[in-house]
Design an enzyme around this catalytic site. Structure first.
Site, mmCIF file in Angstrom:
data_model
loop_
_atom_site.group_PDB
_atom_site.id
_atom_site.type_symbol
_atom_site.label_atom_id
_atom_site.label_comp_id
_atom_site.label_asym_id
_atom_site.label_seq_id
_atom_site.Cartn_x
_atom_site.Cartn_y
_atom_site.Cartn_z
ATOM 1 C CG HIS A 83 -0.413 0.321 2.508
ATOM 2 N ND1 HIS A 83 -0.040 -0.638 3.418
ATOM 3 C CD2 HIS A 83 -0.157 1.508 3.100
ATOM 4 C CE1 HIS A 83 0.417 -0.060 4.508
ATOM 5 N NE2 HIS A 83 0.365 1.248 4.354
ATOM 6 C CG ASP A 113 0.047 -3.982 2.874
ATOM 7 O OD1 ASP A 113 0.105 -3.445 1.745
ATOM 8 O OD2 ASP A 113 0.064 -3.329 3.928
ATOM 9 N N GLY A 187 3.721 6.423 7.832
ATOM 10 C CA GLY A 187 5.125 6.574 7.469
ATOM 11 C C GLY A 187 5.972 5.442 7.989
ATOM 12 C CB SER A 189 3.256 1.697 6.122
ATOM 13 O OG SER A 189 2.108 1.964 6.875
ATOM 14 N N GLY A 242 -12.967 -19.826 -10.056
ATOM 15 C CA GLY A 242 -13.940 -19.246 -10.972
ATOM 16 C C GLY A 242 -15.363 -19.314 -10.468
#
Length: 336
Positions: A83, A113, A187, A189, A242
């Site tokens: 992110h 992430d 910050g 992160s 699917g």
């Protein structure tokens, strides 16, 4: 402010006291944090991004931002959060020694992430991974990063809990998440959470803003696994069936009659024709309750089983059709 005296106890303002015997322990704790900061800080990177598109970010997005990362190899691979860099058109990495490099995205995995960047420089300092399986609640956890753009800020605390789950922006659960009370702010992160030996035990990824001391990091073992795949393949390969499904509760009668081990299942709302290698045995209205002999009670359970090894492999799925258990075959495709 503590006033030290030559007596057996040191009297502090407000009437509290600290034994002189405790001073070495406090010094040892401080020295541990100091040594870790010295050892790790040269490996921590301040990441600056620009040109970011609108995303479902954890923090407000004005097209520019900062985050943290850390160098994991002498040839310039850097780990950060997805992110932090997702949608960026320009990424730069600033080292503590003042050098700044243009960074390129090697691969991103929104499901955990985690992202890997590449910078090109000499004499890069590397921080090693620790084994997050060996962690214990209560042990020291030290976070190093760049909160609000302040470079190389160190905060210390303890591991508050292990084995948490955190919902990523992709909708999947990140498992084996570490909870810590080491202060994190925007910050931080992508920065490292390290142990007392200066080994990375997690990647700081999220904070619950209204709360105090509720911060989370993706464990080092998951990070290392994901980073390896991103470096080798540029992506993390996962299986895909699917289908569109939702959670459904099962009655006690259905559970007992079919000898099921789960109280819930995945109700298939629709099937995407030709979406994967083979899924034509599914029908709308079926309820998935098992995959390859493992009980499945939710979409998250199924996601955990649809690993890289499931892609292209004929697998057995247990479903309920007209409330009766039945086994069908499926060949998962690769999630793009």
């Amino acid at each position: 402010m503590i006033t030290f005296t030559t007596s057996s106890t040191d009297v502090a303002e407000g009437g509290s006291s600290v034994s002189q015997n405790d001073a070495p322990l406090l010094d040892a704790y401080s020295q541990t944090v100091v040594n870790v900061a010295k050892k790790v800080s040269n490996s921590v990177v301040q990441i600056k991004v620009s040109g970011k598109k609108e995303t479902r970010s954890r923090t407000p997005n004005d097209g520019q931002g900062t985050g943290s990362g850390f160098v994991i190899s002498s040839d310039g691979f850097v780990i950060t959060n997805n992110h932090v860099v997702a949608g960026a058109t320009k990424i730069s990495a600033l080292l503590q020694d003042g050098r700044e490099f243009e960074a390129q995205i090697v691969g991103c995995d929104p499901a955990t992430d985690i992202a890997v960047l590449k910078i090109y420089g000499d004499a890069l300092k590397v921080v090693p991974f620790g084994n997050s399986k060996n962690l214990q609640v209560g042990q020291i956890a030290i976070a190093i990063g760049n909160p609000y753009g302040f470079q190389y800020t160190v905060t210390a605390g303890v591991i508050s809990a292990l084995g948490r789950s955190l919902r990523s922006e992709s909708g999947r659960l990140i498992d084996d998440v570490i909870q810590t009370d080491a202060s994190l702010n925007p910050g931080n992160s992508g920065g490292p959470l390290v142990n007392s030996h200066g080994e990375v035990i997690g990647v700081n990824t999220a904070v619950i803003l209204p709360a105090q001391g509720l911060c989370f990091a993706v464990s080092s073992n998951i990070t290392a696994q994901v980073a390896g795949q991103l470096i080798m393949q540029g992506r993390v390969r996962r299986g895909y069936l699917g289908i569109a499904g939702q959670l459904i509760n099962l009655t006690d009668r259905i559970m007992q009659y079919n000898q099921l081990q789960t109280k819930t299942g995945i109700y298939i709302v629709s099937v995407e024709a030709d979406g994967v290698s083979y899924n034509s045995e599914f029908k709308a209205g079926d309820i998935i309750v098992g995959f390859e002999g493992t009980p499945v009670g939710s979409v998250d359970d199924l996601h955990k089983l649809l690993t890289e090894n499931s892609i292209g492999k004929r697998s057995e799925v247990t479903i309920l059709r007209n409330n009766l258990a039945k086994k069908i075959s499926v060949i998962p495709g690769e999630l793009k």
